[in-house]
Design a protein around this motif. Structure first.
Motif, mmCIF file in Angstrom:
data_model
loop_
_atom_site.group_PDB
_atom_site.id
_atom_site.type_symbol
_atom_site.label_atom_id
_atom_site.label_comp_id
_atom_site.label_asym_id
_atom_site.label_seq_id
_atom_site.Cartn_x
_atom_site.Cartn_y
_atom_site.Cartn_z
ATOM 1 N N ILE A 1 120.195 132.525 39.933
ATOM 2 C CA ILE A 1 118.938 133.052 40.439
ATOM 3 C C ILE A 1 117.836 132.015 40.225
ATOM 4 O O ILE A 1 117.571 131.592 39.102
ATOM 5 N N SER A 2 117.226 131.611 41.313
ATOM 6 C CA SER A 2 116.026 130.791 41.274
ATOM 7 C C SER A 2 114.890 131.659 41.820
ATOM 8 O O SER A 2 115.011 132.884 41.851
ATOM 9 N N ARG A 3 113.796 131.046 42.251
ATOM 10 C CA ARG A 3 112.671 131.841 42.736
ATOM 11 C C ARG A 3 112.044 131.203 43.973
ATOM 12 O O ARG A 3 112.112 129.986 44.157
ATOM 13 N N ILE A 4 111.460 132.021 44.805
ATOM 14 C CA ILE A 4 110.694 131.528 45.934
ATOM 15 C C ILE A 4 109.581 130.620 45.411
ATOM 16 O O ILE A 4 108.920 130.938 44.423
ATOM 17 N N LYS A 5 109.416 129.474 46.049
ATOM 18 C CA LYS A 5 108.457 128.421 45.688
ATOM 19 C C LYS A 5 108.888 127.587 44.487
ATOM 20 O O LYS A 5 108.149 126.701 44.054
ATOM 21 N N ALA A 6 110.061 127.834 43.931
ATOM 22 C CA ALA A 6 110.558 126.987 42.840
ATOM 23 C C ALA A 6 110.862 125.589 43.359
ATOM 24 O O ALA A 6 111.137 125.387 44.547
ATOM 25 N N TYR A 7 110.824 124.624 42.465
ATOM 26 C CA TYR A 7 111.287 123.276 42.781
ATOM 27 C C TYR A 7 112.155 122.788 41.626
ATOM 28 O O TYR A 7 111.684 122.654 40.494
ATOM 29 N N HIS A 8 113.439 122.506 41.943
ATOM 30 C CA HIS A 8 114.367 122.068 40.905
ATOM 31 C C HIS A 8 115.106 120.776 41.260
ATOM 32 O O HIS A 8 115.971 120.350 40.496
ATOM 33 N N GLY A 9 114.763 120.157 42.395
ATOM 34 C CA GLY A 9 115.395 118.893 42.720
ATOM 35 C C GLY A 9 115.823 118.806 44.165
ATOM 36 O O GLY A 9 115.536 119.692 44.981
ATOM 37 N N VAL A 10 116.541 117.719 44.490
ATOM 38 C CA VAL A 10 116.913 117.445 45.878
ATOM 39 C C VAL A 10 118.389 117.134 46.090
ATOM 40 O O VAL A 10 118.781 116.764 47.194
ATOM 41 N N THR A 11 119.231 117.251 45.064
ATOM 42 C CA THR A 11 120.667 117.188 45.328
ATOM 43 C C THR A 11 121.053 118.428 46.139
ATOM 44 O O THR A 11 120.252 119.357 46.298
ATOM 45 N N VAL A 12 122.268 118.463 46.636
ATOM 46 C CA VAL A 12 122.696 119.613 47.432
ATOM 47 C C VAL A 12 122.491 120.911 46.664
ATOM 48 O O VAL A 12 121.969 121.899 47.197
ATOM 49 N N LEU B 1 122.343 133.526 31.486
ATOM 50 C CA LEU B 1 121.749 132.359 30.845
ATOM 51 C C LEU B 1 120.342 132.119 31.371
ATOM 52 O O LEU B 1 120.079 132.266 32.567
ATOM 53 N N CYS B 2 119.450 131.714 30.481
ATOM 54 C CA CYS B 2 118.071 131.393 30.861
ATOM 55 C C CYS B 2 117.874 129.883 30.709
ATOM 56 O O CYS B 2 117.979 129.347 29.600
ATOM 57 N N ILE B 3 117.621 129.207 31.834
ATOM 58 C CA ILE B 3 117.450 127.759 31.856
ATOM 59 C C ILE B 3 115.977 127.451 32.069
ATOM 60 O O ILE B 3 115.375 127.895 33.051
ATOM 61 N N SER B 4 115.378 126.690 31.175
ATOM 62 C CA SER B 4 113.997 126.259 31.345
ATOM 63 C C SER B 4 113.972 124.853 31.918
ATOM 64 O O SER B 4 114.430 123.897 31.286
ATOM 65 N N ASP B 5 113.441 124.737 33.136
ATOM 66 C CA ASP B 5 113.275 123.442 33.774
ATOM 67 C C ASP B 5 111.933 122.873 33.322
ATOM 68 O O ASP B 5 110.879 123.206 33.848
ATOM 69 N N GLU B 6 111.993 121.994 32.326
ATOM 70 C CA GLU B 6 110.789 121.418 31.711
ATOM 71 C C GLU B 6 110.484 120.023 32.253
ATOM 72 O O GLU B 6 109.789 119.240 31.606
ATOM 73 N N VAL B 7 110.999 119.713 33.438
ATOM 74 C CA VAL B 7 110.847 118.369 33.980
ATOM 75 C C VAL B 7 109.372 118.002 34.136
ATOM 76 O O VAL B 7 108.977 116.872 33.845
ATOM 77 N N ILE B 8 108.541 118.953 34.560
ATOM 78 C CA ILE B 8 107.105 118.715 34.654
ATOM 79 C C ILE B 8 106.372 119.144 33.388
ATOM 80 O O ILE B 8 105.485 118.444 32.899
ATOM 81 N N CYS B 9 106.744 120.286 32.834
ATOM 82 C CA CYS B 9 105.956 120.887 31.750
ATOM 83 C C CYS B 9 106.217 120.285 30.371
ATOM 84 O O CYS B 9 105.416 120.471 29.458
ATOM 85 N N GLY B 10 107.332 119.590 30.213
ATOM 86 C CA GLY B 10 107.703 119.102 28.891
ATOM 87 C C GLY B 10 106.833 117.968 28.376
ATOM 88 O O GLY B 10 106.172 117.262 29.135
ATOM 89 N N SER C 1 116.088 121.537 30.551
ATOM 90 C CA SER C 1 116.138 120.266 31.281
ATOM 91 C C SER C 1 114.846 119.503 31.039
ATOM 92 O O SER C 1 113.758 120.085 31.125
ATOM 93 N N VAL C 2 114.964 118.207 30.757
ATOM 94 C CA VAL C 2 113.782 117.358 30.590
ATOM 95 C C VAL C 2 113.962 116.068 31.376
ATOM 96 O O VAL C 2 115.079 115.604 31.606
ATOM 97 N N ALA C 3 112.826 115.488 31.783
ATOM 98 C CA ALA C 3 112.807 114.191 32.469
ATOM 99 C C ALA C 3 111.365 113.694 32.457
ATOM 100 O O ALA C 3 110.638 113.931 31.496
ATOM 101 N N LYS C 4 110.939 113.027 33.494
ATOM 102 C CA LYS C 4 109.564 112.587 33.718
ATOM 103 C C LYS C 4 108.872 112.067 32.455
ATOM 104 O O LYS C 4 109.035 110.926 32.083
ATOM 105 N N GLN C 5 108.096 112.920 31.752
ATOM 106 C CA GLN C 5 107.320 112.448 30.603
ATOM 107 C C GLN C 5 108.204 112.183 29.374
ATOM 108 O O GLN C 5 107.691 111.720 28.351
#
Length: 460
Positions: A144-155, A253-262, A283-287
């Motif tokens: 389950i994701s959400r409308i307006k979510a952004y989690h990446g560009v792989t398939v 499972l609850c996954i926190s995508d912290e790529v921007i917020c972390g 998930s972490v990346a960016k900063q």
């Protein structure tokens, strides 16, 4: 037609620019950059811009940090590349994993490195499936994701992303992905609905979705604490506390995508702390590296490591990984970035600037173009509307926010248009005077935009 420089012509002839109207490149001309310092970048013509988006939400320490440059240079001299395949390791990867475990908001057993946020989130889904196979639950695989979510560009991660332009003519989304409601009160609340009622409705809708799909088929729920590329959606404070018990009820499972917020962006190490929920994996990346080199990571709890080990024993190996996952350069820069965040009290700096940031965003709500302003920490957005009273949006084909961002660029500042929301995410080192200057230029660009809207008759 813009008179293009030789460098701009070379750019157009050589590059495909992501998230760009390819058919208009010769008309609008690319901005070709040459160097950066502090919160500024400079183009090949010598013009300086306040970089108000930290690049892509990621250059939290700006564009010329000497400590980061030195750390990267030293690592390149020592061990410029190696990998973690086949039981190989090196000190900087070990040390960075240990540091991530120390600052994580939940107990973390081990860290799995990759190169980008897309790769990290793609890995999250593979591991959720792997985990459920290990438990003998082959049908528990929907995400389950959400409308307006952004989690990446792989398939897979583009399928999780809840934005139409990431799906249209890419034959996405793939199976096993479902999208729940977007928690944006300003845009999706029903007439007369209070924020508490809005949250209650979304929680009930999520549970209904799970029951409709079948709880035995739903593996995970993935969420950005604050939704970035979907328009800087800051959910109500009660949103995550309302939905987390539902996920627990159905063993999801609850996954926190912290790529921007972390790493301090919201004033805490992680956005889930700011928005008050407790994920299983992160998930972490960016900063993570202040974006001085690509690196991402998935932070895993012990119960998922147990599943990895049991399946490894069954299959003979763990068949996943990336050539550059845990690259020594990225790891060295990640270590240094975390050190800097701590010793310079970047979290405290963000908290100190956040009230001024929020004040300047809210002030923009008085502008004729702006319907809503929202922020947490040093990430925010202003949503442009054709009618403030009814919240009626502009025709998306007119690109009103994009035009305002173009006016802003002409005034020497860079922000990003996401639909008709202008996103604002400055480097966390920005001084208050620089922050005010960014908003001063934005206000003038919005004035330019209002004049253009009136001239073109875009309000209908």
């Amino acid at each position: 037609m813009t008179q293009l420089t030789n460098m701009q012509v070379r750019d157009i002839e050589a590059l495909v620019h992501p998230y760009t109207p390819q058919h208009r490149l010769r008309e609008i001309g690319p901005l070709v950059l040459e160097r950066g310092h502090g919160v500024f970048v400079v183009d090949t013509q010598g013009k300086e811009y306040i970089e108000g988006m930290s690049g892509l939400w990621c250059a939290g320490l700006g564009f010329s940090d000497e400590e980061m440059i030195e750390a990267g240079t030293e690592q390149l001299k020592k061990l410029p590349y190696y990998h973690l395949f086949g039981a190989k390791g090196y000190e900087v990867a070990i040390e960075l994993a240990e540091k991530l475990k120390e600052i994580a908001p939940v107990p973390i057993s081990k860290v799995l490195f990759s190169s980008s946020g897309s790769e990290a989130n793609d890995t999250q889904i593979k591991l959720a499936w792997y985990y459920n196979n290990a438990l003998g639950r082959p049908d528990k695989k929907k995400i389950i994701s959400r409308i307006k979510a952004y989690h990446g560009v792989t398939v897979m991660t583009a399928s999780l992303t809840g934005l139409p332009n990431n799906h249209i003519d890419f034959d996405l989304p793939v199976a096993r992905v479902v999208h729940a409601d977007c928690p944006q009160y300003y845009r999706f609340a029903q007439e007369g609905e209070t924020e508490a009622e809005f949250v209650a409705r979304l929680a009930a809708s999520l549970e209904a979705l799970i029951l409709r799909e079948g709880p035995e088929t739903v593996a995970a729920f993935i969420a950005e604490p604050i939704m970035g590329a979907g328009g800087v959606v800051v959910p109500p404070d009660s949103y995550f506390p309302a939905i987390q018990p539902i996920l627990a009820k159905y063993d999801i499972l609850c996954i926190s995508d912290e790529v921007i917020c972390g790493f301090g962006r919201t004033g805490n190490w992680f956005g889930c702390e700011t928005m008050d929920f407790v994920p299983h994996t992160i998930s972490v990346a960016k900063q993570l590296t202040a974006s001085y080199a690509p690196l991402s990571a998935v932070l895993l709890p012990q119960f998922m490591i147990d599943a990895l080990e049991s399946q490894s024993a069954k299959i003979g190996t763990f068949g996943h990984g990336f050539t550059y996952g845990g690259h020594p350069l990225g790891c060295a820069l990640g270590i240094k970035a975390i050190e800097i965040y701590k010793k310079r009290d970047i979290l405290g700096r963000v908290r100190g600037l956040a009230p001024r940031f929020a004040e300047r965003i809210k002030r923009l709500e008085d502008h004729p173009l702006v319907g809503n302003g929202r922020s947490k920490g040093l990430v925010g957005g202003v949503e442009l509307v054709a009618d403030k009273a009814t919240r009626r949006p502009f025709d998306p084909k007119k690109g009103v926010a994009a035009q305002c961002v173009a006016f802003l660029q002409a005034r020497g500042a860079i922000l990003r248009a996401i639909g008709d929301t202008i996103a604002i995410c400055p480097p966390m080192i920005i001084a208050e005077a620089e922050l005010d200057e960014l908003f001063d230029r934005l206000e003038k660009a919005l004035d330019d935009g209002e004049a253009w809207v009136r001239k073109e008759g875009l309000r209908g």
